[in-house]
Design a protein around this motif. Structure first.
Motif, short mmCIF file in Angstrom:
data_model
loop_
_atom_site.label_atom_id
_atom_site.label_comp_id
_atom_site.label_asym_id
_atom_site.label_seq_id
_atom_site.Cartn_x
_atom_site.Cartn_y
_atom_site.Cartn_z
N ILE A 1 0.85 -1.19 0.00
CA ILE A 1 0.00 0.00 0.00
C ILE A 1 0.89 1.24 0.00
N ALA A 2 0.50 2.26 -0.76
CA ALA A 2 1.34 3.44 -0.92
C ALA A 2 0.53 4.72 -0.90
N VAL A 3 1.25 5.81 -0.68
CA VAL A 3 0.76 7.16 -0.97
C VAL A 3 1.85 7.88 -1.76
N LEU A 4 1.45 8.92 -2.48
CA LEU A 4 2.42 9.71 -3.24
C LEU A 4 2.99 10.83 -2.38
N LEU B 1 -8.16 -4.34 10.47
CA LEU B 1 -7.12 -3.32 10.61
C LEU B 1 -7.24 -2.41 9.40
N TYR B 2 -7.41 -1.11 9.66
CA TYR B 2 -7.65 -0.17 8.57
C TYR B 2 -6.37 0.61 8.25
N ILE B 3 -6.07 0.69 6.96
CA ILE B 3 -4.95 1.50 6.47
C ILE B 3 -5.54 2.62 5.64
N ALA B 4 -5.30 3.84 6.06
CA ALA B 4 -5.81 5.02 5.36
C ALA B 4 -4.65 5.80 4.76
N GLY B 5 -4.93 6.55 3.73
CA GLY B 5 -3.88 7.35 3.12
C GLY B 5 -4.40 8.68 2.62
N VAL B 6 -3.67 9.76 2.93
CA VAL B 6 -4.00 11.05 2.34
C VAL B 6 -3.03 11.31 1.19
N ASP B 7 -3.56 11.84 0.11
CA ASP B 7 -2.72 12.25 -1.00
C ASP B 7 -1.85 13.42 -0.54
N ASP B 8 -0.87 13.78 -1.33
CA ASP B 8 0.19 14.66 -0.82
C ASP B 8 -0.33 15.99 -0.27
N VAL B 9 0.18 16.32 0.91
CA VAL B 9 -0.26 17.52 1.62
C VAL B 9 0.39 18.78 1.06
N MET B 10 1.69 18.72 0.77
CA MET B 10 2.41 19.91 0.34
C MET B 10 1.82 20.52 -0.93
N VAL B 11 1.36 19.68 -1.84
CA VAL B 11 0.81 20.20 -3.10
C VAL B 11 -0.70 20.37 -3.04
N GLY B 12 -1.28 20.18 -1.84
CA GLY B 12 -2.70 20.46 -1.64
C GLY B 12 -3.65 19.41 -2.17
N GLN B 13 -3.20 18.17 -2.29
CA GLN B 13 -4.06 17.11 -2.81
C GLN B 13 -4.74 16.30 -1.70
N HIS B 14 -4.47 16.62 -0.45
CA HIS B 14 -5.01 15.84 0.65
C HIS B 14 -6.47 16.20 0.90
N ARG B 15 -7.26 15.18 1.22
CA ARG B 15 -8.66 15.36 1.61
C ARG B 15 -8.93 14.45 2.81
N LEU B 16 -8.51 14.92 3.96
CA LEU B 16 -8.68 14.13 5.18
C LEU B 16 -10.16 13.90 5.47
N ASP B 17 -11.00 14.81 5.07
CA ASP B 17 -12.43 14.65 5.29
C ASP B 17 -12.97 13.41 4.59
N ARG B 18 -12.49 13.16 3.37
CA ARG B 18 -12.93 11.96 2.66
C ARG B 18 -12.48 10.70 3.38
#
Length: 293
Positions: free
Chosen positions: A126-129, A167-184
């Motif tokens: 499992i990955a995030v960018l 066991l849940y694995i969650a991922g936010v897309d990159d924060v620095m470039v503003g792609q994160h949506r923690l609400d989702r």
């Protein structure tokens, strides 16, 4: 410029007779920082108790790598060695926390695609960018991952099952470039079971901990400063990687671990910041049984 600043600050710690000492020591330091430490990968074993982890996941082995930064220096031979080391840890799950390539280095994405598939774990990969992935070719990196059965969590949640336990694995897309949506992520995160958040930038923990939804956040991004003066905070750290730049942090309801990464940016040098593969053994802890249990 950053390297010169780091080197200047490092030399301040060299004792008197600085000109002679510098002439003698500087070549040794550079040799070590270029040839030795970047190839001296540390297998860092961490035992963590997660309060919401089901007993079915006791002794679960999760292996994290981060910041591979495939480049001219990060050859196929080096990648094969790194991935073989990961597999040798016998992980149940492998997580990768971003920056697979470096900025404007999208020409190396085929090398990523042709090597990363050798990673192997029974519960998957499992990955995030990261920000550098977005500064090169995020869709190309995503394709390289999905082609090799690596799930790229872009503001999403996945689950691992042991019977009825989750066991849940969650991922936010990159924060620095503003792609994160923690609400989702929060909207799709069930209430039962432990939850681990993958977020490339570690300082995002100040936001994620406030949700009271995660037992653990895993991050990378900082390279631990890459060139670290002993006993001093690294002189140069990236945005969103300055507060929690290396190792394990206890933030009360949530733990955070910042991996030092495998690759490098800027000058291909590491000093006092060895590349790292992190092996987490998860512990469900002891729970008192109530009447009727």
């Amino acid at each position: 410029m950053n390297y010169r600043l780091k080197l200047k600050r490092l030399l301040k710690f060299i004792p008197k007779f600085r000109p002679i000492t510098t002439i003698l020591i500087l070549p040794i330091l550079l040799f070590y920082a270029y040839f030795i430490e970047p190839n001296w990968i540390e297998i860092n074993s961490i035992h963590l108790t997660l309060p919401h982890l089901a007993q079915e996941f006791n002794n679960y082995r999760l292996v994290q790598i981060s910041d591979i930064h495939i480049s001219k220096w990060m050859t196929q031979k080096r990648l094969n060695y790194v991935f073989q080391l990961v597999n040798a840890q016998k992980p149940d799950l492998i997580v990768l926390t971003g920056d697979f390539v470096s900025r404007r280095q999208q020409r190396f994405i085929p090398l990523l695609q042709n090597t990363i598939g050798q990673l192997n774990a029974p519960d998957g990969k499992i990955a995030v960018l990261g920000n550098h992935d977005y500064w090169s070719d995020p869709e190309g990196v995503d394709q390289a991952l999905t082609t090799n059965q690596i799930q790229n969590l872009r503001n999403a949640v996945t689950q691992i099952s042991r019977g009825k336990a989750k066991l849940y694995i969650a991922g936010v897309d990159d924060v620095m470039v503003g792609q994160h949506r923690l609400d989702r992520v929060i909207n799709n995160l069930p209430h039962d079971g432990a939850a681990i958040l993958l977020a490339h930038e570690p300082d995002f923990a100040d936001t994620s901990v406030k949700t009271h939804k995660f037992d653990l956040q895993l991050s990378g991004h900082s390279h631990a400063g890459q060139l670290r003066i002993p006993f001093v905070t690294p002189p140069v750290l990236p945005i969103l990687g300055r507060k929690y730049y290396a190792g394990l942090y206890d933030l009360g309801e949530m733990k955070l671990y910042t991996n030092r990464g495998i690759g490098m940016t800027g000058f291909h040098l590491r000093f006092n910041a060895r590349p790292e593969i992190t092996v987490f053994t998860l512990d469900a802890g002891s729970r008192e049984l109530g009447v009727g249990d």
